[in-house]
Design a protein around this motif. Structure first.
Motif, PDB file in Angstrom:
ATOM      1  N   THR A  28     -68.599 -22.030  92.993  1.00 27.48           N
ATOM      2  CA  THR A  28     -69.793 -21.816  92.185  1.00 27.48           C
ATOM      3  C   THR A  28     -70.369 -23.152  91.731  1.00 27.48           C
ATOM      4  O   THR A  28     -69.736 -24.213  91.866  1.00 27.48           O
ATOM      5  N   GLN A  29     -71.564 -23.119  91.164  1.00 27.97           N
ATOM      6  CA  GLN A  29     -72.148 -24.326  90.592  1.00 27.97           C
ATOM      7  C   GLN A  29     -71.261 -24.871  89.482  1.00 27.97           C
ATOM      8  O   GLN A  29     -71.042 -26.093  89.396  1.00 27.97           O
ATOM      9  N   GLU A  30     -70.743 -24.012  88.634  1.00 26.81           N
ATOM     10  CA  GLU A  30     -69.877 -24.453  87.537  1.00 26.81           C
ATOM     11  C   GLU A  30     -68.658 -25.192  88.070  1.00 26.81           C
ATOM     12  O   GLU A  30     -68.259 -26.239  87.528  1.00 26.81           O
ATOM     13  N   GLU A  31     -68.077 -24.686  89.141  1.00 21.66           N
ATOM     14  CA  GLU A  31     -66.905 -25.346  89.734  1.00 21.66           C
ATOM     15  C   GLU A  31     -67.295 -26.668  90.375  1.00 21.66           C
ATOM     16  O   GLU A  31     -66.549 -27.658  90.301  1.00 21.66           O
ATOM     17  N   PHE A  33     -69.735 -28.591  89.334  1.00 21.79           N
ATOM     18  CA  PHE A  33     -69.926 -29.494  88.198  1.00 21.79           C
ATOM     19  C   PHE A  33     -68.577 -30.057  87.739  1.00 21.79           C
ATOM     20  O   PHE A  33     -68.441 -31.252  87.477  1.00 21.79           O
ATOM     21  N   ALA A  34     -67.578 -29.185  87.634  1.00 27.17           N
ATOM     22  CA  ALA A  34     -66.254 -29.610  87.163  1.00 27.17           C
ATOM     23  C   ALA A  34     -65.631 -30.617  88.133  1.00 27.17           C
ATOM     24  O   ALA A  34     -64.995 -31.589  87.708  1.00 27.17           O
ATOM     25  N   TRP A  72     -76.609 -31.118  88.550  1.00 30.59           N
ATOM     26  CA  TRP A  72     -75.618 -31.926  87.820  1.00 30.59           C
ATOM     27  C   TRP A  72     -76.206 -33.261  87.408  1.00 30.59           C
ATOM     28  O   TRP A  72     -75.993 -33.722  86.283  1.00 30.59           O
ATOM     29  N   LYS A  75     -78.384 -32.627  84.457  1.00 29.63           N
ATOM     30  CA  LYS A  75     -77.633 -32.300  83.247  1.00 29.63           C
ATOM     31  C   LYS A  75     -76.933 -33.517  82.656  1.00 29.63           C
ATOM     32  O   LYS A  75     -76.928 -33.707  81.420  1.00 29.63           O
TER      33      LYS A  75
END
Length: 345
Positions: A28-31, A33-34, A72, A75
């Motif tokens: 995912t996008q969240e992953e 980003f991490a 990213w 952000k």
């Protein structure tokens, strides 16, 4: 982290490069980003992507990986901390949803401009041609076959001239090739010399313990022409992590999700991987770190492109930069290579 420079440039890059092709499909996008947060914190300043990503290439997910990276950047404001590589997709059956005009002037300009928008940046540090337009033996094809139906016409000079125009706008800084062969690489190098055009500084090809094809003609080209290898698939789709041998692969592992990716899963490749696993275990290290450390130490490798679907894998892969292989381990690796040479070309 250890650092080097893109050949013939002053651009400093980490010896470990963060690969991104799972973001937007397996991740995912969240992953994503991490992973970028973690990699940057560990000193990885080199990220590699492509307009084609995520893989497998599909119209529905086209360029989603670049969008994630761009979000990213927006952000975090970290664009100036990253050396960013991307690629224009070559012609092929599974890229017809992108464009059909190859590396023409129009295609190059459209591809660069569209990538810049998605990446939310004004420039790309390293822009690469994802694979040749002509028919040749790439993507797991062992030997070159004569093609009487190849309609390709020699356009090395034209491509370099058009890339030079884009470089002069500031939209890209340096250029490279990917999935190229020795002949094509030398044609680009000679064209740049003869016509005072930009030179390809890197070549991004597959390279791993079960695919050392690069060590043939291309290793000498890399040495004598000073073009650096960006090694992709260093863990051979996870085969060289040992997780498929041990049966510990998670459901979202690449070969569990996409069984048609069989390039690294032949009987000979599996046998070689099992022998490499034993070498690693005999020396109290993971197969993944041994496999990556081998790539990190090769003299023709500029950067090793690692990929991961979770932070635990990413941590282990990045930590390989601190692993040194003894002469004994190298000898054992080369014994396997001699017995089962390049089982996954």
């Amino acid at each position: 982290m250890k650092y080097t420079t893109l050949p013939n440039t002053d651009i400093n890059v980490s010896k470990i490069c963060l690969g991104t092709m799972t973001w937007g499909n397996q991740n995912t996008q969240e992953e994503g980003f991490a992973q970028m947060d973690y990699a940057l914190d560990k000193g990885v300043n080199f990220f590699d992507t492509a307009e084609l990503y995520p893989v497998p290439a599909r119209k529905e997910t086209y360029a989603e990986t670049e969008r994630i990276i761009g979000n990213w950047f927006a952000k975090t404001g970290n664009r100036d901390k990253v050396v960013l590589g991307s690629k224009i997709a070559g012609t092929g059956d599974y890229t017809a949803h992108i464009r059909t005009n190859g590396f023409s002037k129009e295609a190059l300009n459209n591809a660069v401009n569209d990538s810049l928008k998605r990446l939310q940046t004004d420039y790309i540090d390293l822009y690469q041609l994802h694979w040749p337009e002509r028919k040749t033996n790439t993507f797991g094809v062992r030997d070159y076959k004569y093609n009487t139906d190849d309609q390709w016409e020699d356009n090395f000079n034209e491509i370099l001239y058009n890339l030079d125009e884009i470089i002069k706008t500031g939209k890209i800084r340096q250029i490279g090739i990917s999935n190229e062969k020795a002949w094509g690489t030398m044609r680009y190098m000679e064209a740049s010399k003869q016509h005072d055009l930009p030179r390809m500084c890197t070549i991004q090809n597959a390279y791993s313990l079960i695919n050392r094809v690069f060590e043939g003609d291309l290793a000498e080209v890399a040495h004598r022409e000073n073009i650096g290898l960006l090694a992709y698939s260093p863990l051979a789709f996870g085969v060289l992590s040992g997780k498929y041998i041990k049966g510990t692969a998670e459901k979202n592992a690449r070969l569990n999700m996409f069984s048609h990716f069989s390039r690294y899963s032949s009987e000979n490749a599996t046998q070689a991987a099992k022998r490499y696993l034993k070498i690693a275990e005999d020396h109290n290290m993971s197969l993944a770190q041994m496999s990556l450390a081998f790539i990190n130490e090769r003299p023709f490798v500029t950067s090793n492109i690692i990929g991961a679907t979770n932070l635990k894998q990413l941590e282990e892969n990045i930590e390989s930069i601190n692993v040194s292989l003894s002469d004994e381990i190298i000898e054992a690796i080369n014994t396997v290579h001699a017995d089962i040479p390049n089982p996954a070309p």
